[in-house]
Structures are given as C-alpha cells and as structure tokens.
Design a protein around this motif. Structure first.
Motif, PDB file in Angstrom:
ATOM      1  N   TRP A   1       0.856  -1.184   0.000  1.00 35.95           N
ATOM      2  CA  TRP A   1       0.000   0.000   0.000  1.00 35.95           C
ATOM      3  C   TRP A   1       0.891   1.232   0.000  1.00 35.95           C
ATOM      4  CZ3 TRP A   1      -5.029  -0.726  -0.758  1.00 35.95           C
ATOM      5  CH2 TRP A   1      -5.567  -1.949  -0.449  1.00 35.95           C
ATOM      6  N   ARG A   2       0.319   2.363  -0.329  1.00 30.67           N
ATOM      7  CA  ARG A   2       1.078   3.616  -0.338  1.00 30.67           C
ATOM      8  C   ARG A   2       1.725   3.827   1.029  1.00 30.67           C
ATOM      9  NH1 ARG A   2      -1.968   9.147  -1.252  1.00 30.67           N
ATOM     10  NH2 ARG A   2      -3.569   7.564  -1.488  1.00 30.67           N
ATOM     11  N   ASN A   3       2.969   4.199   1.049  1.00 29.30           N
ATOM     12  CA  ASN A   3       3.772   4.461   2.248  1.00 29.30           C
ATOM     13  C   ASN A   3       4.041   3.217   3.095  1.00 29.30           C
ATOM     14  OD1 ASN A   3       3.900   7.233   1.618  1.00 29.30           O
ATOM     15  ND2 ASN A   3       1.934   7.578   2.614  1.00 29.30           N
ATOM     16  N   GLU A   4       3.661   2.047   2.601  1.00 27.30           N
ATOM     17  CA  GLU A   4       3.944   0.803   3.312  1.00 27.30           C
ATOM     18  C   GLU A   4       5.295   0.279   2.829  1.00 27.30           C
ATOM     19  OE1 GLU A   4       1.465  -3.234   4.233  1.00 27.30           O
ATOM     20  OE2 GLU A   4       1.545  -2.599   2.151  1.00 27.30           O
ATOM     21  N   PRO A   5       6.141  -0.185   3.731  1.00 25.04           N
ATOM     22  CA  PRO A   5       7.437  -0.719   3.284  1.00 25.04           C
ATOM     23  C   PRO A   5       7.233  -1.988   2.453  1.00 25.04           C
ATOM     24  CG  PRO A   5       7.127  -1.161   5.617  1.00 25.04           C
ATOM     25  CD  PRO A   5       5.976  -0.295   5.183  1.00 25.04           C
TER      26      PRO A   5
END
Length: 75
Positions: free
Chosen positions: A55-59
């Motif tokens: 997901w967005r901004n998920e490592p």
C-alpha cells in the motif's frame, strides 16, 4: 515447446509483467509463450505477501523486497 529458464531477476520481472498484460488483453498466443518462460523459471510467488503490492507508504515485503516472487532456493 522447449524454453530455457529465465534466471535473471530483471528479465523475469519484465517477462512476468508482459505475460500478465498479454493474458489480461486476450493476446493468447503471446501469453502462452510468455507463460511457458515464466512457469519454467526458477522463481515462485512470495510465500509472505503472495505477490501483493505494498500500500502507499507501506514498506516493501521483507521476504521478496516488493517483487512478489522469490528464487526457488529461498522458497
């Protein structure tokens, strides 16, 4: 049909993306050839993230580094 396995990660990644695109756009002849290369190569889907994009901004997944697949030796 005999194909040589893809052993380079970058080539595998590009071939897999092209295969998925060909399958989704009903280019059956091209998809069949690309699928043979993908399936005959020494990689499998990531057992941790199952190939799910982060997901967005998920490592990225720590197992596959966000690739969605791992070499057989790591599987």
């Amino acid at each position: 049909m005999h194909t040589e396995p893809i052993t380079d990660v970058e080539v595998y990644r590009a071939t897999l993306a092209a295969c998925v695109q060909a399958e989704s756009s009903n280019q059956t002849k091209l998809a069949k050839v690309l699928r043979a290369w993908v399936d005959g190569s020494p990689f499998h889907g990531c057992p941790t993230c199952n190939g799910r994009a982060p997901w967005r901004n998920e490592p990225p997944c720590k197992t596959c580094n966000g690739d969605g697949f791992v070499p057989d030796a790591e599987f």
